[in-house]
Design an enzyme around this catalytic site. Structure first.
Site, PDB file in Angstrom:
ATOM      1  N   VAL A 119      22.683   4.914   7.225  1.00 35.20           N
ATOM      2  CA  VAL A 119      21.223   4.782   7.175  1.00 35.20           C
ATOM      3  C   VAL A 119      20.718   4.854   5.738  1.00 35.20           C
ATOM      4  O   VAL A 119      19.529   5.029   5.503  1.00 35.20           O
ATOM      5  CB  VAL A 119      20.551   5.875   8.034  1.00 35.20           C
ATOM      6  CG1 VAL A 119      20.908   5.702   9.504  1.00 35.20           C
ATOM      7  CG2 VAL A 119      20.931   7.284   7.554  1.00 35.20           C
ATOM      8  N   HIS A 135      22.451   1.970  13.065  1.00 32.48           N
ATOM      9  CA  HIS A 135      21.753   3.219  13.355  1.00 32.48           C
ATOM     10  C   HIS A 135      20.399   3.317  12.665  1.00 32.48           C
ATOM     11  O   HIS A 135      19.824   4.395  12.583  1.00 32.48           O
ATOM     12  CB  HIS A 135      22.626   4.409  12.944  1.00 32.48           C
ATOM     13  CG  HIS A 135      23.880   4.515  13.756  1.00 32.48           C
ATOM     14  ND1 HIS A 135      25.024   5.143  13.294  1.00 32.48           N
ATOM     15  CD2 HIS A 135      24.183   4.047  14.998  1.00 32.48           C
ATOM     16  CE1 HIS A 135      25.965   5.073  14.223  1.00 32.48           C
ATOM     17  NE2 HIS A 135      25.488   4.411  15.260  1.00 32.48           N
ATOM     18  N   CYS A 146       2.615   5.012  19.231  1.00 33.56           N
ATOM     19  CA  CYS A 146       2.066   3.655  19.134  1.00 33.56           C
ATOM     20  C   CYS A 146       3.065   2.630  18.618  1.00 33.56           C
ATOM     21  O   CYS A 146       2.794   1.427  18.644  1.00 33.56           O
ATOM     22  CB  CYS A 146       0.809   3.635  18.271  1.00 33.56           C
ATOM     23  SG  CYS A 146       1.107   3.931  16.506  1.00 33.56           S
ATOM     24  N   CYS A 194       1.028  10.508  12.725  1.00 37.97           N
ATOM     25  CA  CYS A 194       0.795   9.082  12.479  1.00 37.97           C
ATOM     26  C   CYS A 194      -0.647   8.861  12.041  1.00 37.97           C
ATOM     27  O   CYS A 194      -1.575   9.417  12.631  1.00 37.97           O
ATOM     28  CB  CYS A 194       1.083   8.301  13.764  1.00 37.97           C
ATOM     29  SG  CYS A 194       0.637   6.551  13.712  1.00 37.97           S
TER      30      CYS A 194
END
Length: 301
Positions: A119, A135, A146, A194
């Site tokens: 990653v 991954h 969302c 978020c």
């Protein structure tokens, strides 16, 4: 009772021995159509430890699972505190000779594709194109409510502002970018939501215990079908997410070659396992093929 994902594997005594001769890898590359599948071992020479090798992070650290992250606000606070600190170091890592050799093989049209279990984005930073991040990537963040994506750098800035003065000394950095911190060091670290809906933010990576998206798996399976051979670089293949492609290639009669210092769960399916450090092994292979390996990364992250 919640089942923990398989994190370890004990090699049986009757596995075929490794070799220090990379010639079979050079032979496979010389005919082209090689699909690369890389793991944490290719990034150790960039200063990012692997999970299971000598000194691997699993000896001191249990990675975050999807179930713990989604089920516990405390677990999320611990994760983001450790990951935020780890990102400062992780984000400065640079590609090594192994990554650059993969780029060189691709530029000479010897590869059919690159799949990485990592990653860290180092294949792309070195210059590889169209890398499949099996991954996911730590460079992206996703909202679990969302579905909005955002850059990790943006989140890092928000976390800095929410946690002024947060600068503990970590005992180490892990392959998933998580820093080793005690609960006392985590303290009352503040997690931010978020910006679009106030939902829970998660790095766009597949945690242990979380399934790889089916479309991504099928894309990788198609790459295996289209390849002439499969080359494993620095993966123990302990988890099924990578091992399934080794099994697929072997069942289709495609040669599987492995470069990894330690035995792997895929050794029985391989025609050879080269037990050498990746940078040295791939540089030697490139030299035998008459291919120059660039000394610096093509792209800075």
């Amino acid at each position: 009772m919640r089942m923990r994902p398989t994190l370890s594997w004990t090699p049986p005594e009757d596995l075929p021995p490794g070799t220090t001769d990379p010639e079979p890898v050079a032979d496979a590359l010389s005919t082209g159509g090689v699909l690369v599948l890389s793991g944490a071992g290719i990034s150790t020479e960039s200063g990012i430890p692997d999970y299971r090798g000598e000194g691997g992070s699993l000896s001191r650290h249990t990675p975050m699972t999807y179930q713990d992250f989604t089920g516990s606000a405390r677990a999320r606070r611990r994760y983001w505190a450790r990951s935020h600190l780890g990102w400062r170091t992780f984000g400065r890592a640079r590609p090594n000779a192994g990554h650059r050799a993969v780029v060189a093989f691709g530029r000479h049209d010897l590869l059919s594709g690159v799949i990485t279990q990592n990653v860290d984005g180092l294949h792309q930073a070195a210059g590889s194109e169209d890398v499949v991040e099996l991954h996911g990537s730590l460079a992206r963040v996703v909202c679990l409510a969302c579905g909005a994506f955002s850059p990790r750098g943006e989140l890092a800035q928000r976390l800095e502002e929410a946690n002024p003065g947060f600068d503990p000394v970590a005992a180490g950095i892990n392959p998933d970018g998580d820093a080793d911190l005690t609960d006392a060091q985590v303290g009352d670290f503040r997690v931010v939501p978020c910006t679009s809906c106030g939902g829970i933010l998660k790095p766009d990576v597949v945690f242990f215990g979380e399934a790889v998206p089916p479309r991504r798996v099928e894309h990788c399976r198609e790459l295996v079908r289209e390849s002439a051979s499969l080359l494993i670089l620095g993966s123990s293949l302990t988890v099924m997410s990578g091992l399934r492609f080794v099994r697929q290639a072997a069942q289709a009669g495609k040669p599987v070659l492995i470069v990894n210092l330690e035995p792997t769960r895929g050794d029985r399916h391989a025609v050879t396992r080269v037990a050498l450090p990746l940078g040295a092994a791939l540089t030697t292979v490139a030299e035998r093929l008459g291919i120059a390996v660039d000394g610096q990364a093509a792209v800075r992250r």
